[in-house]
Design a protein around this motif. Sequence first.
Motif, PDB file in Angstrom:
ATOM      1  N   LYS A  28      11.865 -31.577 -25.181  1.00 24.38           N
ATOM      2  CA  LYS A  28      13.364 -31.625 -24.771  1.00 24.38           C
ATOM      3  C   LYS A  28      13.346 -32.631 -23.806  1.00 24.38           C
ATOM      4  O   LYS A  28      14.353 -33.614 -23.575  1.00 24.38           O
ATOM      5  N   GLU A  29      12.495 -32.538 -22.760  1.00 28.85           N
ATOM      6  CA  GLU A  29      12.504 -33.727 -21.694  1.00 28.85           C
ATOM      7  C   GLU A  29      12.474 -34.757 -22.193  1.00 28.85           C
ATOM      8  O   GLU A  29      13.013 -35.928 -21.917  1.00 28.85           O
ATOM      9  N   GLN A  30      11.543 -35.393 -23.240  1.00 22.86           N
ATOM     10  CA  GLN A  30      11.226 -36.471 -23.873  1.00 22.86           C
ATOM     11  C   GLN A  30      12.497 -36.912 -24.549  1.00 22.86           C
ATOM     12  O   GLN A  30      12.764 -38.342 -24.424  1.00 22.86           O
ATOM     13  N   GLN A  31      13.167 -36.095 -25.002  1.00 19.02           N
ATOM     14  CA  GLN A  31      14.417 -36.237 -25.980  1.00 19.02           C
ATOM     15  C   GLN A  31      15.619 -36.644 -24.902  1.00 19.02           C
ATOM     16  O   GLN A  31      16.204 -37.741 -25.189  1.00 19.02           O
ATOM     17  N   LEU A  32      15.680 -36.162 -23.752  1.00 15.99           N
ATOM     18  CA  LEU A  32      16.351 -36.519 -22.610  1.00 15.99           C
ATOM     19  C   LEU A  32      16.133 -37.989 -22.170  1.00 15.99           C
ATOM     20  O   LEU A  32      17.197 -38.891 -21.884  1.00 15.99           O
ATOM     21  N   VAL A  33      14.956 -38.363 -21.945  1.00 18.63           N
ATOM     22  CA  VAL A  33      14.605 -39.545 -21.494  1.00 18.63           C
ATOM     23  C   VAL A  33      15.084 -40.547 -22.449  1.00 18.63           C
ATOM     24  O   VAL A  33      15.561 -41.633 -22.105  1.00 18.63           O
ATOM     25  N   GLU A  34      14.745 -40.387 -23.914  1.00 22.01           N
ATOM     26  CA  GLU A  34      15.252 -41.120 -24.585  1.00 22.01           C
ATOM     27  C   GLU A  34      16.611 -41.469 -24.622  1.00 22.01           C
ATOM     28  O   GLU A  34      17.227 -42.643 -25.008  1.00 22.01           O
ATOM     29  N   HIS A  35      17.634 -40.199 -24.544  1.00 22.01           N
ATOM     30  CA  HIS A  35      18.821 -40.561 -24.391  1.00 22.01           C
ATOM     31  C   HIS A  35      19.382 -41.388 -23.188  1.00 22.01           C
ATOM     32  O   HIS A  35      20.257 -42.239 -23.433  1.00 22.01           O
TER      33      HIS A  35
ATOM     34  N   LYS B  20      10.969 -55.951  -6.365  1.00 15.92           N
ATOM     35  CA  LYS B  20       9.727 -55.800  -7.264  1.00 15.92           C
ATOM     36  C   LYS B  20       9.091 -54.498  -7.312  1.00 15.92           C
ATOM     37  O   LYS B  20       8.974 -53.940  -8.226  1.00 15.92           O
ATOM     38  N   GLU B  21       9.313 -53.699  -6.137  1.00 16.48           N
ATOM     39  CA  GLU B  21       8.595 -52.444  -6.127  1.00 16.48           C
ATOM     40  C   GLU B  21       9.310 -51.706  -6.978  1.00 16.48           C
ATOM     41  O   GLU B  21       8.790 -50.891  -7.691  1.00 16.48           O
ATOM     42  N   ILE B  22      10.470 -51.620  -7.004  1.00 10.02           N
ATOM     43  CA  ILE B  22      11.362 -50.736  -7.497  1.00 10.02           C
ATOM     44  C   ILE B  22      11.230 -50.976  -9.089  1.00 10.02           C
ATOM     45  O   ILE B  22      11.333 -50.091  -9.938  1.00 10.02           O
ATOM     46  N   ARG B  23      11.547 -52.406  -9.397  1.00  8.07           N
ATOM     47  CA  ARG B  23      11.347 -52.714 -10.895  1.00  8.07           C
ATOM     48  C   ARG B  23      10.005 -52.154 -11.403  1.00  8.07           C
ATOM     49  O   ARG B  23      10.004 -51.670 -12.541  1.00  8.07           O
ATOM     50  N   ASN B  24       8.949 -52.491 -10.712  1.00  8.86           N
ATOM     51  CA  ASN B  24       7.708 -52.076 -11.320  1.00  8.86           C
ATOM     52  C   ASN B  24       7.447 -50.811 -11.406  1.00  8.86           C
ATOM     53  O   ASN B  24       6.817 -50.123 -12.306  1.00  8.86           O
ATOM     54  N   GLY B  25       8.061 -49.905 -10.469  1.00  8.26           N
ATOM     55  CA  GLY B  25       7.932 -48.652 -10.520  1.00  8.26           C
ATOM     56  C   GLY B  25       8.792 -48.100 -11.792  1.00  8.26           C
ATOM     57  O   GLY B  25       8.229 -47.163 -12.651  1.00  8.26           O
ATOM     58  N   PHE B  26       9.939 -48.114 -11.970  1.00  6.74           N
ATOM     59  CA  PHE B  26      10.831 -47.942 -13.090  1.00  6.74           C
ATOM     60  C   PHE B  26      10.040 -48.293 -14.335  1.00  6.74           C
ATOM     61  O   PHE B  26       9.889 -47.744 -15.523  1.00  6.74           O
ATOM     62  N   ASN B  27       9.605 -49.581 -14.545  1.00  9.46           N
ATOM     63  CA  ASN B  27       9.103 -50.210 -15.633  1.00  9.46           C
ATOM     64  C   ASN B  27       7.710 -49.421 -16.178  1.00  9.46           C
ATOM     65  O   ASN B  27       7.468 -49.186 -17.345  1.00  9.46           O
ATOM     66  N   SER B  28       6.970 -49.229 -15.072  1.00  6.43           N
ATOM     67  CA  SER B  28       5.680 -48.255 -15.492  1.00  6.43           C
ATOM     68  C   SER B  28       6.286 -47.133 -16.103  1.00  6.43           C
ATOM     69  O   SER B  28       5.363 -46.307 -16.881  1.00  6.43           O
ATOM     70  N   LEU B  29       7.060 -46.635 -15.431  1.00 10.72           N
ATOM     71  CA  LEU B  29       7.362 -45.113 -16.051  1.00 10.72           C
ATOM     72  C   LEU B  29       7.956 -44.994 -17.408  1.00 10.72           C
ATOM     73  O   LEU B  29       7.574 -44.559 -18.326  1.00 10.72           O
ATOM     74  N   PHE B  30       8.679 -46.124 -17.696  1.00 10.55           N
ATOM     75  CA  PHE B  30       9.089 -46.430 -19.106  1.00 10.55           C
ATOM     76  C   PHE B  30       8.006 -46.635 -20.105  1.00 10.55           C
ATOM     77  O   PHE B  30       7.986 -46.261 -21.179  1.00 10.55           O
ATOM     78  N   LEU B  31       7.035 -47.635 -19.673  1.00 10.82           N
ATOM     79  CA  LEU B  31       5.957 -48.027 -20.367  1.00 10.82           C
ATOM     80  C   LEU B  31       5.121 -46.765 -20.853  1.00 10.82           C
ATOM     81  O   LEU B  31       4.585 -46.655 -21.899  1.00 10.82           O
ATOM     82  N   LYS B  32       5.023 -45.867 -19.844  1.00 12.92           N
ATOM     83  CA  LYS B  32       4.168 -44.725 -19.826  1.00 12.92           C
ATOM     84  C   LYS B  32       4.556 -43.725 -20.848  1.00 12.92           C
ATOM     85  O   LYS B  32       3.884 -43.011 -21.803  1.00 12.92           O
TER      86      LYS B  32
END
Length: 218
Positions: free
Chosen positions: A4-11, A90-102
């Motif tokens: 369910k959490e993964q579904q919310l992330v996708e949303h 850069k730190e914020i960008r890399n933090g978010f994109n690392s989370l999305f790639l995960k």
Amino acid sequence: MDKKEQQLVEHYYEKFTNRSFDEKDLYSFLMVVKEDAQDNQVIKELCNFIVHREKCSGYVKNYLDECKQIINTLGKQKNSKRIEDLFSFKEIRNGFNSLFLKHGFEKLSSEIINDFILCIISLLQSVKLVSGSLNKEVGHLSFAASSKEVFLMGNMKTLNKGRYIPVTFQILSVKNSYEKVKPQDKNDTPYLFEDELIEVVNNDGNLVITFPGLNSIG
């Protein structure tokens, strides 16, 4: 993270890529991922800061304590330490994109990360700054904007020659690609919103800053 959490992330990821989100959507997204982001320092600390606010601990608390120490020594030392941003773009960008790639998503563009930081600045306005074991209030955070940038500003006071002098310092900043702001002087000193409450809303795929009295600064 369960299904369910993964579904919310996708949303929320779809809303982000379509740029159909506002600050409330980013807040809700961070609430979903905050436990999953414990190994991602930037996202972890931003989540804790936004949720716990003046009760935040760890890296953010240490950062704010250091800011207070620097401000307390202004005018008392020849080479005062500079206050840096809590996190860089850069730190914020890399933090978010690392989370999305995960989670199997593609990286987001710099423009969307810019949107994220704007929302984070808005979400953190009005936070009280506290210090010491008794959590004494020593200042607060406020929203600020110039013609080129939007800021999260810290506001404290320092004792100088028997008088308390107000000090305003930058904590986060992001490019202002949202609203036209008329420079108020040759240095483009930011307009500081101390009492007014700013909100970042979405208007047909574009983020809009709800400045009070917009005509006076636009």
